[in-house]
Design an enzyme around this catalytic site. Structure first.
Site: not given
Ligand code: NAD
Length: 252
Positions: A134, A147
């Site tokens: 991130s 985080y």
């Molecule tokens: P999201 O919530 O859409 O997806 C996250 C997924 O992780 C979900 O499918 C959830 O079911 C799964 N998950 C959660 N806990 C779990 C566990 N204990 N075991 C197995 N699976 C689990 O989120 P996203 O925005 O697609 O994020 C994905 C990654 O990208 C994350 O690591 C997040 O930190 C990172 N990220 C997201 C953003 C953003 O703006 N959305 C920005 C930077 C980084």
């Protein structure tokens, strides 16, 4: 043409992970999608991937996911560590159990998955690890101690894997996005709108994109396309790096 590979992707029931799975399937890879949400099965199978239900805060579930890919597809060539959650609270009030859950899911699980997949990549002399970190792996914001600590740690894991993998044909890179249009962010927009008495568009423009040069949210498919490049044969010289997709945020 892309060489078909075996890929394990975590956190695939929505957002970035779902987009990565879809993109990999379109490229002809054999994909194991790993998530604790059972709804992920239908989503994965619709894309053409296999599904493994696992809570990745459990070390045995991490090893189980790699074992499942080996059983189904005979090995693991690509690992994308993507599963993640957020919890917002000041350090003073941050629940210890939440801290441990976030570190387990977002730092220890990527380590254990990398460890379990490593021998299969080493035997082939080819492997790709991509860690979805991130922009909060580079800079901090108040209220997100666990985080931000996990994501900063993920950069250290990425660099170490790159050094150890260099002579084994294994690369490791991190991707550092700013706000991507996913359920994780939609929830934050709704919360902020209520908190600040703003409409959602105002929250996006005034709060989320305050530091952005490009004033829009990132699409999950934009992250998936960078994952596709980093896991390609063309990216063999690219390792140990952090790839920002941050709308110009860190140019400040
Ligand atoms: P999201 O919530 O859409 O997806 C996250 C997924 O992780 C979900 O499918 C959830 O079911 C799964 N998950 C959660 N806990 C779990 C566990 N204990 N075991 C197995 N699976 C689990 O989120 P996203 O925005 O697609 O994020 C994905 C990654 O990208 C994350 O690591 C997040 O930190 C990172 N990220 C997201 C953003 C953003 O703006 N959305 C920005 C930077 C980084």
């Amino acid at each position: 043409a892309t060489t078909p590979r075996v890929a394990v992707v975590t956190g695939t029931s929505s957002g970035i992970g779902e987009a990565v799975v879809r993109h990999f399937c379109e490229q002809g890879h054999q994909v194991l999608a790993v998530d604790f949400n059972p709804a992920g099965k239908e989503i994965a199978e619709a894309a053409g991937a296999a599904f493994y239900q696992a809570d990745l805060t459990d070390p045995d579930a991490c090893r189980g996911a790699i074992a499942e890919a080996v059983k189904r597809f005979g090995g693991v060539d690509i690992l994308v560590n993507n599963a993640g959650i957020q919890h917002v609270a000041s350090i003073e009030t941050f629940p210890e159990a939440k801290w441990r859950q976030i570190i387990d899911l977002m730092l220890t699980a990527p380590f254990l998955l990398t460890q379990a997949a490593w021998p299969y990549m080493r035997e082939k002399g080819w492997g790709r690890v991509v860690n979805i970190a991130s922009i909060h792996a580079q800079v901090a914001s108040p209220g997100k101690a666990a985080y931000i600590s996990a994501k900063h740690g993920m950069i250290g894991l990425t660099k170490t894997a790159a050094l150890e993998g260099g002579e084994q044909g294994i690369t490791a890179n991190a991707i550092c996005p700013a706000y991507v249009k996913t359920p994780l962010v939609d929830n934050q927009i709704a919360d902020q709108a209520k908190l600040n008495h703003m409409d959602e568009q105002e929250v996006i423009e005034k709060i989320m994109l305050k530091n952005a040069a490009v004033k829009r949210l990132i699409e999950p498919s934009e992250v998936a396309q960078l994952v596709a490049y980093l896991t390609s044969d063309a990216a063999g010289a690219v390792t140990g790096a952090s790839w920002n997709i941050d709308l110009g945020w860190t140019a400040h």
